[in-house]
Design an enzyme around this catalytic site. Structure first.
Site, PDB file in Angstrom:
ATOM      1  N   SER A   1       0.820  -1.209   0.000  1.00 37.31           N
ATOM      2  CA  SER A   1       0.000   0.000   0.000  1.00 37.31           C
ATOM      3  C   SER A   1       0.854   1.259   0.000  1.00 37.31           C
ATOM      4  O   SER A   1       1.931   1.299   0.617  1.00 37.31           O
ATOM      5  CB  SER A   1      -0.882   0.007   1.253  1.00 37.31           C
ATOM      6  OG  SER A   1      -1.536   1.254   1.386  1.00 37.31           O
TER       7      SER A   1
ATOM      8  N   TYR B   1      -1.630  -0.239  10.670  1.00 40.48           N
ATOM      9  CA  TYR B   1      -1.897  -0.867   9.365  1.00 40.48           C
ATOM     10  C   TYR B   1      -0.664  -0.720   8.464  1.00 40.48           C
ATOM     11  O   TYR B   1      -0.175  -1.688   7.879  1.00 40.48           O
ATOM     12  CB  TYR B   1      -3.134  -0.226   8.726  1.00 40.48           C
ATOM     13  CG  TYR B   1      -3.322  -0.568   7.264  1.00 40.48           C
ATOM     14  CD1 TYR B   1      -3.535  -1.888   6.862  1.00 40.48           C
ATOM     15  CD2 TYR B   1      -3.280   0.421   6.280  1.00 40.48           C
ATOM     16  CE1 TYR B   1      -3.705  -2.201   5.516  1.00 40.48           C
ATOM     17  CE2 TYR B   1      -3.454   0.123   4.940  1.00 40.48           C
ATOM     18  CZ  TYR B   1      -3.664  -1.196   4.563  1.00 40.48           C
ATOM     19  OH  TYR B   1      -3.816  -1.500   3.230  1.00 40.48           O
TER      20      TYR B   1
ATOM     21  N   LYS C   1       2.048  -3.605   6.861  1.00 37.39           N
ATOM     22  CA  LYS C   1       2.401  -3.788   5.439  1.00 37.39           C
ATOM     23  C   LYS C   1       3.913  -3.686   5.258  1.00 37.39           C
ATOM     24  O   LYS C   1       4.518  -4.453   4.503  1.00 37.39           O
ATOM     25  CB  LYS C   1       1.692  -2.740   4.575  1.00 37.39           C
ATOM     26  CG  LYS C   1       0.185  -2.956   4.454  1.00 37.39           C
ATOM     27  CD  LYS C   1      -0.110  -4.169   3.586  1.00 37.39           C
ATOM     28  CE  LYS C   1      -1.604  -4.465   3.517  1.00 37.39           C
ATOM     29  NZ  LYS C   1      -1.928  -5.709   2.833  1.00 37.39           N
TER      30      LYS C   1
HETATM   31  P1  NAD Z   1     -11.192  -6.347   1.253  1.00 39.05           P
HETATM   32  O1  NAD Z   1     -11.375  -6.269   2.734  1.00 39.05           O
HETATM   33  O2  NAD Z   1     -12.342  -6.071   0.387  1.00 39.05           O
HETATM   34  O3  NAD Z   1     -10.577  -7.763   0.865  1.00 39.05           O
HETATM   35  C1  NAD Z   1      -9.755  -8.515   1.741  1.00 39.05           C
HETATM   36  C2  NAD Z   1     -10.268  -9.939   1.709  1.00 39.05           C
HETATM   37  O4  NAD Z   1      -9.461 -10.741   2.609  1.00 39.05           O
HETATM   38  C3  NAD Z   1     -11.717 -10.075   2.174  1.00 39.05           C
HETATM   39  O5  NAD Z   1     -12.434 -10.886   1.278  1.00 39.05           O
HETATM   40  C4  NAD Z   1     -11.593 -10.726   3.541  1.00 39.05           C
HETATM   41  O6  NAD Z   1     -12.725 -11.506   3.861  1.00 39.05           O
HETATM   42  C5  NAD Z   1     -10.343 -11.551   3.362  1.00 39.05           C
HETATM   43  N1  NAD Z   1      -9.662 -11.897   4.615  1.00 39.05           N
HETATM   44  C6  NAD Z   1      -9.414 -11.065   5.661  1.00 39.05           C
HETATM   45  N2  NAD Z   1      -8.775 -11.757   6.629  1.00 39.05           N
HETATM   46  C7  NAD Z   1      -8.614 -13.014   6.178  1.00 39.05           C
HETATM   47  C8  NAD Z   1      -8.032 -14.189   6.732  1.00 39.05           C
HETATM   48  N3  NAD Z   1      -7.485 -14.185   7.956  1.00 39.05           N
HETATM   49  N4  NAD Z   1      -8.033 -15.326   5.997  1.00 39.05           N
HETATM   50  C9  NAD Z   1      -8.597 -15.331   4.766  1.00 39.05           C
HETATM   51  N5  NAD Z   1      -9.172 -14.268   4.201  1.00 39.05           N
HETATM   52  C10 NAD Z   1      -9.174 -13.113   4.896  1.00 39.05           C
HETATM   53  O7  NAD Z   1      -9.976  -5.373   0.900  1.00 39.05           O
HETATM   54  P2  NAD Z   1      -9.446  -4.891  -0.507  1.00 39.05           P
HETATM   55  O8  NAD Z   1      -9.743  -3.452  -0.631  1.00 39.05           O
HETATM   56  O9  NAD Z   1      -9.879  -5.821  -1.572  1.00 39.05           O
HETATM   57  O10 NAD Z   1      -7.877  -5.019  -0.241  1.00 39.05           O
HETATM   58  C11 NAD Z   1      -7.155  -6.180  -0.611  1.00 39.05           C
HETATM   59  C12 NAD Z   1      -5.715  -6.014  -0.135  1.00 39.05           C
HETATM   60  O11 NAD Z   1      -5.166  -4.823  -0.695  1.00 39.05           O
HETATM   61  C13 NAD Z   1      -5.573  -5.885   1.383  1.00 39.05           C
HETATM   62  O12 NAD Z   1      -4.422  -6.591   1.780  1.00 39.05           O
HETATM   63  C14 NAD Z   1      -5.372  -4.396   1.592  1.00 39.05           C
HETATM   64  O13 NAD Z   1      -4.596  -4.116   2.728  1.00 39.05           O
HETATM   65  C15 NAD Z   1      -4.617  -4.012   0.315  1.00 39.05           C
HETATM   66  N6  NAD Z   1      -4.804  -2.594  -0.048  1.00 39.05           N
HETATM   67  C16 NAD Z   1      -6.073  -2.101  -0.219  1.00 39.05           C
HETATM   68  C17 NAD Z   1      -6.247  -0.759  -0.549  1.00 39.05           C
HETATM   69  C18 NAD Z   1      -7.625  -0.174  -0.712  1.00 39.05           C
HETATM   70  O14 NAD Z   1      -7.748   1.058  -0.689  1.00 39.05           O
HETATM   71  N7  NAD Z   1      -8.671  -0.961  -0.919  1.00 39.05           N
HETATM   72  C19 NAD Z   1      -5.132   0.084  -0.712  1.00 39.05           C
HETATM   73  C20 NAD Z   1      -3.863  -0.468  -0.550  1.00 39.05           C
HETATM   74  C21 NAD Z   1      -3.708  -1.810  -0.227  1.00 39.05           C
HETATM   75  C1  UD1 Z   2      -6.747   5.971   3.504  1.00 45.32           C
HETATM   76  C2  UD1 Z   2      -5.775   5.638   4.588  1.00 45.32           C
HETATM   77  C3  UD1 Z   2      -4.619   4.844   3.972  1.00 45.32           C
HETATM   78  C4  UD1 Z   2      -5.166   3.605   3.270  1.00 45.32           C
HETATM   79  C5  UD1 Z   2      -6.218   4.011   2.248  1.00 45.32           C
HETATM   80  C6  UD1 Z   2      -6.881   2.817   1.610  1.00 45.32           C
HETATM   81  C7  UD1 Z   2      -5.914   7.331   6.329  1.00 45.32           C
HETATM   82  C8  UD1 Z   2      -5.235   8.510   6.953  1.00 45.32           C
HETATM   83  N1  UD1 Z   2      -5.297   6.836   5.237  1.00 45.32           N
HETATM   84  O1  UD1 Z   2      -6.040   6.687   2.515  1.00 45.32           O
HETATM   85  O2  UD1 Z   2      -3.690   4.465   4.962  1.00 45.32           O
HETATM   86  O3  UD1 Z   2      -4.118   2.915   2.619  1.00 45.32           O
HETATM   87  O4  UD1 Z   2      -7.229   4.786   2.893  1.00 45.32           O
HETATM   88  O5  UD1 Z   2      -7.590   2.063   2.537  1.00 45.32           O
HETATM   89  O6  UD1 Z   2      -6.924   6.845   6.803  1.00 45.32           O
HETATM   90  N2  UD1 Z   2     -11.833  12.329   2.658  1.00 45.32           N
HETATM   91  C9  UD1 Z   2     -12.827  13.249   2.932  1.00 45.32           C
HETATM   92  N3  UD1 Z   2     -13.987  12.776   3.498  1.00 45.32           N
HETATM   93  C10 UD1 Z   2     -14.195  11.461   3.775  1.00 45.32           C
HETATM   94  C11 UD1 Z   2     -13.170  10.545   3.485  1.00 45.32           C
HETATM   95  C12 UD1 Z   2     -11.999  11.024   2.952  1.00 45.32           C
HETATM   96  O7  UD1 Z   2     -12.670  14.424   2.678  1.00 45.32           O
HETATM   97  O8  UD1 Z   2     -15.273  11.119   4.295  1.00 45.32           O
HETATM   98  C13 UD1 Z   2     -10.618  12.822   2.007  1.00 45.32           C
HETATM   99  C14 UD1 Z   2      -9.330  12.518   2.733  1.00 45.32           C
HETATM  100  O9  UD1 Z   2      -8.991  13.533   3.603  1.00 45.32           O
HETATM  101  C15 UD1 Z   2      -8.351  12.376   1.545  1.00 45.32           C
HETATM  102  C16 UD1 Z   2      -9.209  11.818   0.424  1.00 45.32           C
HETATM  103  O10 UD1 Z   2     -10.552  12.136   0.762  1.00 45.32           O
HETATM  104  O11 UD1 Z   2      -7.882  13.642   1.159  1.00 45.32           O
HETATM  105  C17 UD1 Z   2      -9.087  10.311   0.256  1.00 45.32           C
HETATM  106  O12 UD1 Z   2      -9.338   9.692   1.512  1.00 45.32           O
HETATM  107  P1  UD1 Z   2      -9.450   8.096   1.661  1.00 45.32           P
HETATM  108  O13 UD1 Z   2     -10.366   7.582   0.633  1.00 45.32           O
HETATM  109  O14 UD1 Z   2      -9.742   7.798   3.080  1.00 45.32           O
HETATM  110  O15 UD1 Z   2      -7.998   7.594   1.248  1.00 45.32           O
HETATM  111  P2  UD1 Z   2      -6.561   7.977   1.869  1.00 45.32           P
HETATM  112  O16 UD1 Z   2      -6.657   9.014   2.905  1.00 45.32           O
HETATM  113  O17 UD1 Z   2      -5.651   8.259   0.732  1.00 45.32           O
END
Ligand code: NAD
Ligand code: UD1
Length: 355
Positions: free
Chosen positions: A142, A166, A170
């Site tokens: 991430s 978190y 990572k």
């Molecule tokens: P998500 O929560 O939708 O998907 C994660 C999946 O993992 C879910 O289906 C959940 O049920 C499963 N899971 C959780 N714990 C588990 C366990 N112990 N055993 C088996 N399955 C398990 O999240 P996502 O948005 O699809 O994210 C996927 C990955 O990408 C995560 O590792 C997250 O940290 C990473 N990531 C997500 C974002 C984002 O903004 N969505 C950004 C950066 C990194």
């Molecule tokens: C957040 C997490 C980051 C994580 C990512 C994906 C924080 C500080 N950061 O990132 O660690 O990897 O989500 O899960 O939580 N915003 C609003 N109103 C809202 C929500 C967000 O104004 O209700 C703004 C935030 O201030 C930011 C932007 O929208 O400027 C995006 O926010 P968000 O979607 O939460 O993503 P990140 O902050 O980039």
């Protein structure tokens, strides 16, 4: 065709990636405990992938922290008939590891759960991979690793300075992967540092379905648009950005899914290697721009109020995606308008998500 283990494949990014992988002809074993997802997502993935796809999608309910559940997944992989291109006679050719917990605030309140699922879970997975002769891995990292970045756009060489549990979890997994890769030959690993994944499959059949009140901007806006929430709070109108609201690098989840396919193909075609790559568009959009784009997509006004800054936020985080472009021959192609159009297709057809 490769035989792939997809941990967390029922989740937001995992489900879209499963669809892209099935369409590319791969055989999938998904291991998910549905801690933050629904089996319905995978049923719809099979439906979208077309007739017969269900035969190539093997779903196991289980937990990455449980060696017995991992063993069931590798056993399912061995049961899939290998093709000529399949590299690993012993079963699974590669793992894409999505499973994990991802809510920043929750990680501050329950750090041990984050270290357990994200770090211990990854350790158990790596042990099971080694025991089963599988050493090819794509890991969901991430951009949260960069904390408050000094340079924007952010290159992968920027310091790793997480600012919450978190992010630390990572960073710890990336460290563990580097140590494992250095310990013996044969490992091929890509850590993909995602920026802000949003949107949905254009069919509107699969999408993001957060539990409870969304923490992230995009699902919050979608839920306001569909009438589940009253108004968006814009966290800060005094950031040093063009319009004063925070800037992020939003990436369409289908572009992200295709990035995983590209990374997998590069790993499977190459020798031992360890890649650490930003997956983003390289373009920043402000909160107010996203609200306006979503209004255009859904054809209605999104009420919002500008409030104080959220603690832990940076003014602007945008990827330098140059390495992914050169090493994976991949780049994003979908616009903010398409992210909003597809996100709205999903949210309007499924106002309560998969429920
Ligand atoms: P998500 O929560 O939708 O998907 C994660 C999946 O993992 C879910 O289906 C959940 O049920 C499963 N899971 C959780 N714990 C588990 C366990 N112990 N055993 C088996 N399955 C398990 O999240 P996502 O948005 O699809 O994210 C996927 C990955 O990408 C995560 O590792 C997250 O940290 C990473 N990531 C997500 C974002 C984002 O903004 N969505 C950004 C950066 C990194
Ligand atoms: C957040 C997490 C980051 C994580 C990512 C994906 C924080 C500080 N950061 O990132 O660690 O990897 O989500 O899960 O939580 N915003 C609003 N109103 C809202 C929500 C967000 O104004 O209700 C703004 C935030 O201030 C930011 C932007 O929208 O400027 C995006 O926010 P968000 O979607 O939460 O993503 P990140 O902050 O980039």
């Amino acid at each position: 065709m490769a035989r792939l283990l997809i941990t967390g494949g029922a989740g937001f990014i995992g489900s879209h990636t499963c669809l892209v992988l099935l369409e590319a002809g791969h055989e999938l074993v998904v291991l998910d405990n549905y801690a933050n997802s629904s089996p319905e997502a995978l049923r719809r993935v099979a439906e979208l992938a077309g007739p017969g796809a269900a035969n190539h999608l093997h779903v196991i309910e289980g937990d990455i922290r449980q060696p017995g559940d991992l063993e069931r997944a590798f056993t399912a992989g061995r049961a899939i008939t290998a093709s000529a291109q399949s590299a690993n006679a012993a079963g699974i050719d590669a793992v894409i590891h999505f499973a994990g917990l991802k809510a920043v605030g929750e990680s501050v309140a329950e750090p041990l759960r984050y270290w357990d699922v994200n770090v211990t879970g990854s350790r158990q997975l790596l042990a099971a991979m080694a025991a089963n002769g599988c050493r090819t891995l794509v890991f969901s990292s991430s951009a949260t690793l960069y904390g408050y970045p000094d340079t924007v756009p952010i290159p992968e060489s920027a310091p790793v300075c997480p600012i919450n549990p978190y992010g630390h979890s990572k960073a710890a997994v990336e460290r563990m992967l580097a140590d494992v890769a250095a310990s013996e030959p044969g490992w091929r690993i890509a850590s993909l540092r995602y920026f802000n994944p949003v949107g949905a499959h254009p069919s509107g059949r699969i999408g993001e379905d957060p539990n409870g009140i969304p923490n992230n901007l995009f699902p919050f806006i979608s839920q306001v648009a569909v009438g589940r929430r009253e108004q968006v709070q814009v966290f800060g109108g005094d950031w040093p950005t063009a319009d004063g609201s925070g800037v992020r690098d939003y990436i369409h989840v289908m572009d992200l899914a295709e990035g995983h396919l590209a990374a997998l193909e590069v790993l499977l075609a190459g020798e031992d290697q360890q890649l650490t790559l930003n997956l983003g568009s390289g373009q920043g959009h402000s909160v107010l721009e996203v609200i306006r784009a979503f209004e255009a997509a859904c054809g209605q006004r999104i009420p919002y109020v500008i409030t104080s800054r959220r603690s832990g936020d940076a003014a602007s985080t945008v990827a330098d995606p140059g390495h992914a472009k050169s090493l994976l021959s991949w780049q994003t192609s979908r616009t903010l308008q398409e992210m909003c159009r597809d996100g709205w297709a999903w949210q309007s057809a499924n106002p309560d998500g998969y429920r």
